[in-house]
Design an enzyme around this catalytic site. Structure first.
Site: not given
Ligand code: SIN
Length: 295
Positions: A120, A122, A269
């Site tokens: 995704h 953010d 990410h």
């Molecule tokens: C997120 O999506 O911001 C969390 C990423 C993570 O906890 O590694």
């Protein structure tokens, strides 16, 4: 045979620097992600240093800073160098004592989910999604694991055939907060529902001027102007690029007191929850600019 359709080439990324005056840079992968050494982020940063960091961020997209000792106010002060602080839409139900600019990222044996487990970008449901985030992890799982994968969305865009790219260039897609926040996290929506906004399928990064593929499986519900089945097939094909092409990725392995700064406009990410029943703790601050991405 169509050479373009069968091509497995890796697009040539712009030459990325490793020589910055104020800090040392070690790439994590050839195309995305770098470790930054020689900085204490709890100390005031000069404008010149922030300028260099912005350049390294534009070059590498994901910057990893080890052995940082930050309280909340130092974490936020660092993030403010890149934009004003974002308030997460899920904070509508939090009590007034909780800090609305900080998203706690906490996973334990009792957690029903871990935040961000799935590719995704953010909060793209917002009218102006965060331009970046700074996640500071202070507790890592005792068993190891809990890494975060990042993907280079410039390169994902460049991997598409010119024909598909020009078809997508005219399209916009809907990004709907109900998908993750109700669908996955089962949270109570605010009055009027979670945000839902349209963004271009192929957008342009305002700093580098490069095109990015700007749809993500976390938030993008459909492409406007197509039948739902056409939209589903095209989105699934685009999302599958991240599953199929590890050359788009870097993997950040956390140690306690690591801060990672990512550019939310040109990366996606995914948090890896491979450490159950162990725990992991961190806090995320995100930054927003003046406008959403355009073409
Ligand atoms: C997120 O999506 O911001 C969390 C990423 C993570 O906890 O590694």
């Amino acid at each position: 045979m169509n050479d373009i359709a069968l091509s497995k080439h890796v697009p040539v990324s712009p030459q990325r620097r490793t020589d910055y005056g104020s800090f040392r840079v070690t790439p994590i992968s050839p195309h995305i992600g770098a470790e930054i050494e020689g900085l204490d982020l709890s100390q005031p940063l000069s404008d010149a240093l922030v300028g260099e960091l912005r350049q390294a961020w534009a070059d590498w997209m994901v910057l990893v800073f080890r052995d940082q000792h930050l309280d909340r106010s130092a974490h936020k002060a660092f993030a403010r160098h890149f934009g004003r602080l974002h308030v997460h839409p899920m904070h509508h139900s939090r009590s007034s004592e909780q800090d609305s600019e900080v998203l706690v990222v906490k996973t334990t044996a009792q957690s029903a989910y871990t935040a961000g487990e799935g590719w995704h970008t953010d909060v793209t449901c917002d009218a102006i999604p965060p331009l970046g985030s700074a996640l500071y992890i202070t507790e890592t799982p005792a068993c190891g694991g809990g890494d975060t994968l990042f993907a280079n969305m410039y390169m994902a865009c460049e991997m598409l055939s010119p024909t598909l790219r020009s078809f997508l260039e005219g399209l916009v897609a809907v990004h709907d907060g109900a998908l993750p926040y109700i669908g996955s996290y089962k949270s109570q929506p605010p009055e009027g529902g979670y945000p839902r906004h349209e963004h271009p399928v192929i957008a342009r990064h305002p700093v580098t001027g490069r095109q990015v593929l700007y749809v993500n499986s976390g938030f993008t519900s459909h492409i406007v102007g197509l039948h739902r089945w056409e939209s589903r097939a095209i989105l699934d094909m685009l999302f599958s690029l991240l599953q199929r092409e590890p050359k788009l990725h870097c993997r950040v392995h956390w140690r306690p007191n690591t801060l990672t700064l990512w550019d939310n406009r040109c990366t996606q990410h995914q948090a890896v929850w491979d450490y159950y029943p162990n725990s992991r703790y961190g806090e995320r601050v995100s930054m927003v600019g003046e406008s959403a991405l355009t073409t």
